[in-house]
Design a protein around this motif. Structure first.
Motif, short mmCIF file in Angstrom:
data_model
loop_
_atom_site.label_atom_id
_atom_site.label_comp_id
_atom_site.label_asym_id
_atom_site.label_seq_id
_atom_site.Cartn_x
_atom_site.Cartn_y
_atom_site.Cartn_z
N PRO A 51 -87.41 30.24 -71.23
CA PRO A 51 -88.74 30.66 -71.70
C PRO A 51 -89.38 31.60 -70.70
N PRO A 52 -90.19 32.55 -71.18
CA PRO A 52 -90.89 33.46 -70.26
C PRO A 52 -91.96 32.72 -69.49
N ALA A 71 -81.96 29.08 -57.89
CA ALA A 71 -83.03 29.90 -57.35
C ALA A 71 -84.34 29.62 -58.08
N THR A 72 -85.43 29.86 -57.39
CA THR A 72 -86.76 29.77 -57.99
C THR A 72 -87.16 31.15 -58.49
N MET A 73 -87.55 31.24 -59.74
CA MET A 73 -87.95 32.53 -60.31
C MET A 73 -89.47 32.62 -60.33
N ARG A 74 -89.95 33.84 -60.11
CA ARG A 74 -91.40 34.05 -60.01
C ARG A 74 -91.81 35.22 -60.91
N SER A 75 -92.91 35.07 -61.57
CA SER A 75 -93.41 36.12 -62.44
C SER A 75 -93.74 37.37 -61.63
N THR A 76 -93.54 38.52 -62.26
CA THR A 76 -93.88 39.79 -61.62
C THR A 76 -95.30 40.22 -61.96
N GLY A 77 -96.07 39.36 -62.60
CA GLY A 77 -97.42 39.72 -63.03
C GLY A 77 -98.32 40.16 -61.89
N GLY A 118 -83.87 52.23 -55.31
CA GLY A 118 -83.12 51.24 -56.08
C GLY A 118 -83.98 50.70 -57.20
N PHE A 119 -83.32 50.12 -58.21
CA PHE A 119 -84.04 49.60 -59.37
C PHE A 119 -83.56 48.17 -59.66
N ALA A 120 -84.50 47.35 -60.12
CA ALA A 120 -84.20 45.97 -60.49
C ALA A 120 -84.86 45.65 -61.82
N VAL A 121 -84.16 44.87 -62.63
CA VAL A 121 -84.72 44.39 -63.90
C VAL A 121 -85.68 43.25 -63.61
N PRO A 122 -86.90 43.29 -64.10
CA PRO A 122 -87.84 42.18 -63.86
C PRO A 122 -87.24 40.86 -64.33
N ILE A 123 -87.55 39.80 -63.62
CA ILE A 123 -86.96 38.50 -63.90
C ILE A 123 -87.37 37.98 -65.27
N GLU A 124 -88.51 38.42 -65.80
CA GLU A 124 -88.90 37.99 -67.14
C GLU A 124 -87.84 38.42 -68.16
N ASN A 125 -87.37 39.67 -68.06
CA ASN A 125 -86.33 40.16 -68.96
C ASN A 125 -85.02 39.41 -68.73
N SER A 134 -91.56 49.82 -54.27
CA SER A 134 -92.02 51.21 -54.24
C SER A 134 -92.81 51.57 -55.49
N GLY A 135 -92.55 50.90 -56.59
CA GLY A 135 -93.26 51.21 -57.82
C GLY A 135 -92.86 50.25 -58.92
N LEU A 136 -93.61 50.28 -60.01
CA LEU A 136 -93.37 49.39 -61.15
C LEU A 136 -93.26 50.22 -62.42
N GLN A 137 -92.64 49.60 -63.42
CA GLN A 137 -92.51 50.21 -64.75
C GLN A 137 -91.81 51.58 -64.66
N ARG A 138 -90.74 51.62 -63.89
CA ARG A 138 -89.95 52.84 -63.76
C ARG A 138 -88.88 52.90 -64.85
N SER A 139 -88.37 54.11 -65.08
CA SER A 139 -87.27 54.34 -66.03
C SER A 139 -86.08 54.89 -65.27
N PHE A 140 -84.89 54.58 -65.77
CA PHE A 140 -83.65 55.05 -65.12
C PHE A 140 -82.62 55.34 -66.19
N ARG A 141 -81.95 56.48 -66.05
CA ARG A 141 -80.86 56.85 -66.95
C ARG A 141 -79.57 56.87 -66.14
N SER A 142 -78.53 56.25 -66.67
CA SER A 142 -77.26 56.19 -65.97
C SER A 142 -76.71 57.59 -65.74
#
Length: 330
Positions: free
Chosen positions: A328-329, A219-225, A313-320, A252-260
């Protein structure tokens, strides 16, 4: 002015020229002299040469004349717009989501974790001897179901190939505690996989497949910047083991937090999206309309006991995710 003499193309031999140069006695030939021969035309004459050049020039000028070759009308923007509209009317073009799916599909894998029956029996609490993990995928037949060391399917998730050597990103909770991990590639090839890296704070695991397809495509990865709320995204995975399945939505949004739900872990800097995701989508890619991965699907928010999608739904940014694989980032 005296005109130069015209010569034929052939020349007399040297001996003949020498003989002709010697004087001969004047004799009277009784026979009448033949009639003079007509001159042969030759382009060595300057007049004829210039006449030929003039004729060729006239023919060339005539062939290039606008009357012989009328110029074509230049295309205008209106012509282009009309052609595009005609194409749209007569041909059905694939949607943005369809193109994104085609680009990412060869890189998506099905991830299944297995555990041994003997270990499950030892780890089960008392009074639950008949309990078994409920597979997320279709029921799997097993001819040796009574064998203690038989492996049973413990969970189904998704992964995405990020390096064409068979390096796969998925969620840690999909493979955690597994005795055996198996991945299935887009062409149906099945392979065992080993866990080569983990990033618990982001619920990520890195797998290395033992076998890979000959035409493996990463897959091709793309920055979320430059990712913004409202951008279209596509989630691809194996919800409840069914798939590969695609669902479309937006960021829907960025920099969200989630607790299991158990409250054991909290994750930050997540991408919130509304493309449908269910158990089995975990570890799958979240991609843009170009089919480029911007995140790894990791969780859904549902305050009820049901493990179903309610629109968050939540996704971990591809940079992480990339750093979990040692890449490399951006």
């Amino acid at each position: 002015m005296r005109r130069p003499a015209l010569y034929s193309s052939s020349r007399p031999a040297p001996a003949q020229q020498a003989t002709a140069a010697q004087p001969t006695p004047a004799t009277v030939d009784p026979t009448p002299s033949p009639a003079p021969r007509r001159r042969r035309l030759s382009l060595s004459s300057p007049a004829l040469l210039w006449a030929a050049i003039a004729l060729l020039s006239a023919v060339l000028a005539l062939s290039l004349s606008p009357a012989m070759h009328p110029t074509q009308r230049k295309l205008t923007q209106q012509d282009i717009n009309a052609a595009v509209l005609k194409t749209l009317e007569t041909q059905v073009l694939p949607s943005e989501y369809a193109r994104a799916y085609d680009n990412i599909r060869p890189s998506v894998v099905r991830v299944v974790s297995y555990v041994k029956r003997s270990r499950l029996k030892d780890e089960m609490p008392r009074g639950q001897g008949s309990a078994r993990p409920k597979p997320l995928g279709p029921a799997q037949g097993n001819s040796n179901a009574n064998a203690e060391d038989d492996e049973i399917e413990a969970g189904v998730g998704t992964g995405v190939v990020i390096v064409d050597k068979g390096i796969i990103l998925t969620n840690l909770h999909v493979v955690s505690g597994a005795d055996h991990v198996k991945v299935t590639f887009f062409d149906g090839l099945e392979s065992s996989a080993s866990i080569t890296g983990v990033q618990p704070e982001n619920d990520l695991a890195v797998l290395q497949a033992q076998k890979i397809p000959d035409d493996m495509i990463a897959a091709t990865m793309r920055s979320t910047g430059d990712l913004q709320p409202g951008d279209k995204v596509l989630a691809v995975g194996f919800p409840f083991g069914i798939g590969p399945s695609a669902s479309g939505g937006i960021v829907s949004g960025l920099q969200r937090s989630f607790r299991s739900p158990e409250g054991k872990q909290e994750m930050n800097n997540l991408i919130q999206f509304d493309a449908a995701a269910n158990p089995g989508n975990s570890g799958g890619p979240l991609v843009t309309m170009d089919g480029e991965v911007v995140g790894i699907v990791t969780a859904i928010l549902n305050p009820t006991p049901a493990r179903t999608f309610l629109g968050i739904g939540f996704a971990v940014p591809i940079e992480n995710a990339a750093t979990a694989a040692g890449l490399p980032p951006f």
